[in-house]
Design a protein around this motif. Structure first.
Motif, PDB file in Angstrom:
ATOM      1  N   ALA A   1       0.597  -1.158   0.028  1.00  0.00           N
ATOM      2  CA  ALA A   1       0.017   0.035  -0.057  1.00  0.00           C
ATOM      3  C   ALA A   1       0.842   1.411  -0.074  1.00  0.00           C
ATOM      4  N   PRO A   2       0.508   2.334  -0.568  1.00  0.00           N
ATOM      5  CA  PRO A   2       1.154   3.659  -0.423  1.00  0.00           C
ATOM      6  C   PRO A   2       1.712   3.904   1.106  1.00  0.00           C
ATOM      7  N   HIS A   3       2.869   4.103   1.350  1.00  0.00           N
ATOM      8  CA  HIS A   3       3.370   4.443   2.579  1.00  0.00           C
ATOM      9  C   HIS A   3       2.932   5.495   3.189  1.00  0.00           C
ATOM     10  N   ALA A   4       2.493   6.757   2.391  1.00  0.00           N
ATOM     11  CA  ALA A   4       2.069   7.913   2.869  1.00  0.00           C
ATOM     12  C   ALA A   4       0.570   7.604   3.711  1.00  0.00           C
ATOM     13  N   SER A   5       0.118   6.696   3.224  1.00  0.00           N
ATOM     14  CA  SER A   5      -1.374   6.618   3.777  1.00  0.00           C
ATOM     15  C   SER A   5      -1.222   5.395   4.647  1.00  0.00           C
ATOM     16  N   HIS A   6      -0.346   4.504   4.632  1.00  0.00           N
ATOM     17  CA  HIS A   6      -0.455   3.124   5.367  1.00  0.00           C
ATOM     18  C   HIS A   6       0.893   2.834   5.860  1.00  0.00           C
ATOM     19  N   GLU A   7       1.519   3.562   6.670  1.00  0.00           N
ATOM     20  CA  GLU A   7       3.039   3.340   7.250  1.00  0.00           C
ATOM     21  C   GLU A   7       2.741   2.246   8.213  1.00  0.00           C
ATOM     22  N   ASP A   8       1.413   2.121   8.704  1.00  0.00           N
ATOM     23  CA  ASP A   8       0.974   1.036   9.771  1.00  0.00           C
ATOM     24  C   ASP A   8       0.419  -0.065   9.203  1.00  0.00           C
ATOM     25  N   LEU A   9       0.572  -0.343   7.892  1.00  0.00           N
ATOM     26  CA  LEU A   9       0.063  -1.306   7.281  1.00  0.00           C
ATOM     27  C   LEU A   9       0.119  -2.595   7.938  1.00  0.00           C
ATOM     28  N   ALA A  10       1.300  -3.158   8.844  1.00  0.00           N
ATOM     29  CA  ALA A  10       1.207  -4.597   9.401  1.00  0.00           C
ATOM     30  C   ALA A  10       0.295  -4.529  10.590  1.00  0.00           C
ATOM     31  N   ALA A  11       0.314  -3.081  11.391  1.00  0.00           N
ATOM     32  CA  ALA A  11      -0.600  -3.273  12.380  1.00  0.00           C
ATOM     33  C   ALA A  11      -2.174  -3.130  11.975  1.00  0.00           C
ATOM     34  N   ARG A  12      -2.421  -2.534  10.975  1.00  0.00           N
ATOM     35  CA  ARG A  12      -3.837  -2.575  10.455  1.00  0.00           C
ATOM     36  C   ARG A  12      -4.388  -4.054  10.045  1.00  0.00           C
ATOM     37  N   LEU A  13      -3.327  -4.721   9.259  1.00  0.00           N
ATOM     38  CA  LEU A  13      -3.624  -6.003   8.948  1.00  0.00           C
ATOM     39  C   LEU A  13      -3.785  -7.074  10.062  1.00  0.00           C
ATOM     40  N   LYS A  14      -2.950  -6.724  11.035  1.00  0.00           N
ATOM     41  CA  LYS A  14      -3.019  -7.764  12.306  1.00  0.00           C
ATOM     42  C   LYS A  14      -4.487  -7.381  12.934  1.00  0.00           C
ATOM     43  N   ALA A  15      -4.732  -6.275  13.008  1.00  0.00           N
ATOM     44  CA  ALA A  15      -5.959  -5.963  13.782  1.00  0.00           C
ATOM     45  C   ALA A  15      -7.264  -6.736  12.939  1.00  0.00           C
ATOM     46  N   ALA A  16      -7.199  -6.543  11.431  1.00  0.00           N
ATOM     47  CA  ALA A  16      -8.011  -6.956  10.751  1.00  0.00           C
ATOM     48  C   ALA A  16      -8.365  -8.583  10.727  1.00  0.00           C
ATOM     49  N   LEU A  17      -7.089  -9.309  10.993  1.00  0.00           N
ATOM     50  CA  LEU A  17      -6.850 -10.661  10.872  1.00  0.00           C
ATOM     51  C   LEU A  17      -7.024 -11.437  12.128  1.00  0.00           C
TER      52      LEU A  17
ATOM     53  N   ASP B   1      -5.968 -13.623  15.348  1.00  0.00           N
ATOM     54  CA  ASP B   1      -4.962 -14.662  15.358  1.00  0.00           C
ATOM     55  C   ASP B   1      -5.228 -15.753  14.314  1.00  0.00           C
ATOM     56  N   ALA B   2      -5.754 -15.186  13.242  1.00  0.00           N
ATOM     57  CA  ALA B   2      -6.109 -16.267  12.079  1.00  0.00           C
ATOM     58  C   ALA B   2      -4.737 -16.225  11.204  1.00  0.00           C
ATOM     59  N   ALA B   3      -4.067 -15.109  11.551  1.00  0.00           N
ATOM     60  CA  ALA B   3      -2.755 -14.917  10.396  1.00  0.00           C
ATOM     61  C   ALA B   3      -1.600 -14.392  11.289  1.00  0.00           C
ATOM     62  N   SER B   4      -0.308 -14.837  10.965  1.00  0.00           N
ATOM     63  CA  SER B   4       0.985 -13.916  11.465  1.00  0.00           C
ATOM     64  C   SER B   4       1.060 -12.921  10.540  1.00  0.00           C
ATOM     65  N   VAL B   5       1.299 -11.983  10.852  1.00  0.00           N
ATOM     66  CA  VAL B   5       1.435 -10.609  10.284  1.00  0.00           C
ATOM     67  C   VAL B   5       2.780  -9.949  10.572  1.00  0.00           C
ATOM     68  N   THR B   6       3.772  -9.587   9.587  1.00  0.00           N
ATOM     69  CA  THR B   6       5.008  -8.972   9.968  1.00  0.00           C
ATOM     70  C   THR B   6       5.193  -7.914   8.901  1.00  0.00           C
ATOM     71  N   GLU B   7       5.782  -6.878   9.680  1.00  0.00           N
ATOM     72  CA  GLU B   7       6.274  -5.719   8.927  1.00  0.00           C
ATOM     73  C   GLU B   7       7.406  -5.939   7.918  1.00  0.00           C
ATOM     74  N   GLN B   8       7.332  -5.564   6.785  1.00  0.00           N
ATOM     75  CA  GLN B   8       8.386  -5.878   5.777  1.00  0.00           C
ATOM     76  C   GLN B   8       8.821  -4.702   5.005  1.00  0.00           C
ATOM     77  N   THR B   9       8.244  -3.657   5.474  1.00  0.00           N
ATOM     78  CA  THR B   9       8.572  -2.259   4.455  1.00  0.00           C
ATOM     79  C   THR B   9      10.167  -2.210   4.380  1.00  0.00           C
ATOM     80  N   ASP B  10      10.863  -2.117   5.526  1.00  0.00           N
ATOM     81  CA  ASP B  10      12.458  -1.838   5.424  1.00  0.00           C
ATOM     82  C   ASP B  10      13.082  -2.946   5.287  1.00  0.00           C
ATOM     83  N   GLY B  11      12.508  -4.051   4.912  1.00  0.00           N
ATOM     84  CA  GLY B  11      13.366  -5.482   4.485  1.00  0.00           C
ATOM     85  C   GLY B  11      13.466  -5.510   3.310  1.00  0.00           C
ATOM     86  N   TRP B  12      12.726  -4.777   2.367  1.00  0.00           N
ATOM     87  CA  TRP B  12      12.881  -4.967   0.954  1.00  0.00           C
ATOM     88  C   TRP B  12      12.921  -3.758   0.258  1.00  0.00           C
ATOM     89  N   CYS B  13      13.679  -3.649  -1.047  1.00  0.00           N
ATOM     90  CA  CYS B  13      13.792  -2.711  -1.914  1.00  0.00           C
ATOM     91  C   CYS B  13      12.664  -2.776  -3.219  1.00  0.00           C
TER      92      CYS B  13
END
Length: 188
Positions: free
Chosen positions: A84-100, A102-114
């Protein structure tokens, strides 16, 4: 107090853009990434939650589900990378974890990839020099893993034979960029 300044994966204060002939290679640090993996026995719950979060179907094997603002591509059995666009979804992992939950493991990946976007006539010729993916045969929305310069990367086809994203390890951003740019100069 520290005066920290954000830098791009290539170490700049703004994203790098290179042009060779008809192809443009753009560094894209403006995308947030999060991985989603369903937990054992909760696969359908994860799929249902991810579908609701994406606002569309969950991508199948080797596919991208492009949306606005969230997109996702398949990375393995019951696993996806969401972007998702970083400007509006800097907290993408947290949003997905809240939505999913304990049905899923969600991990922040933004700074691990280019991410490098390659666009224009000639992208097929460039990628033919770098990996064994038949880019010419891919349709829009294809997503696959590939080895580029001995790096495990994702290739995401945004528009058939015209626009691709190459997503690789941030720690090797310089090497990946060099390989892409060298192939562009060789092919074009």
């Amino acid at each position: 107090m520290h005066d920290l300044v954000a830098i791009t994966p290539l170490g700049g204060d703004k994203p790098r853009v290179d042009r060779v002939g008809p192809v443009t290679l753009s560094e894209r640090p403006d995308w947030a990434l999060a991985s989603v993996a369903s937990r054992l026995g909760r696969e359908q719950d994860c799929r249902d939650g991810l579908k609701a979060a994406l606002g569309q179907g969950v991508p199948d094997v080797g596919r991208l589900a492009a949306g606005d603002p969230l997109s996702a591509f398949w990375t393995g059995p019951e696993q996806w990378m969401v972007e998702a666009p970083h400007a509006s979804h800097e907290d993408l992992a947290a949003r997905l974890k809240a939505a999913l939950g304990d049905a899923a493991s969600v991990t922040e990946q933004t700074d691990g990839w280019c991410r490098f976007d390659m666009e224009g006539d000639g992208v097929v010729a460039v990628l033919e020099r770098l990996c064994n993916v038949d880019v010419a045969a891919q349709d829009s929305g294809a997503a696959t893993r590939a080895s580029i310069e001995h790096l495990g990367c994702f290739l995401v086809c945004r528009a058939a034979r015209r626009s691709l994203s190459v997503i690789g390890p941030r720690s090797s951003a310089g090497s990946l960029h060099h390989a892409l740019l060298t192939a562009m100069r060789s092919a074009l």
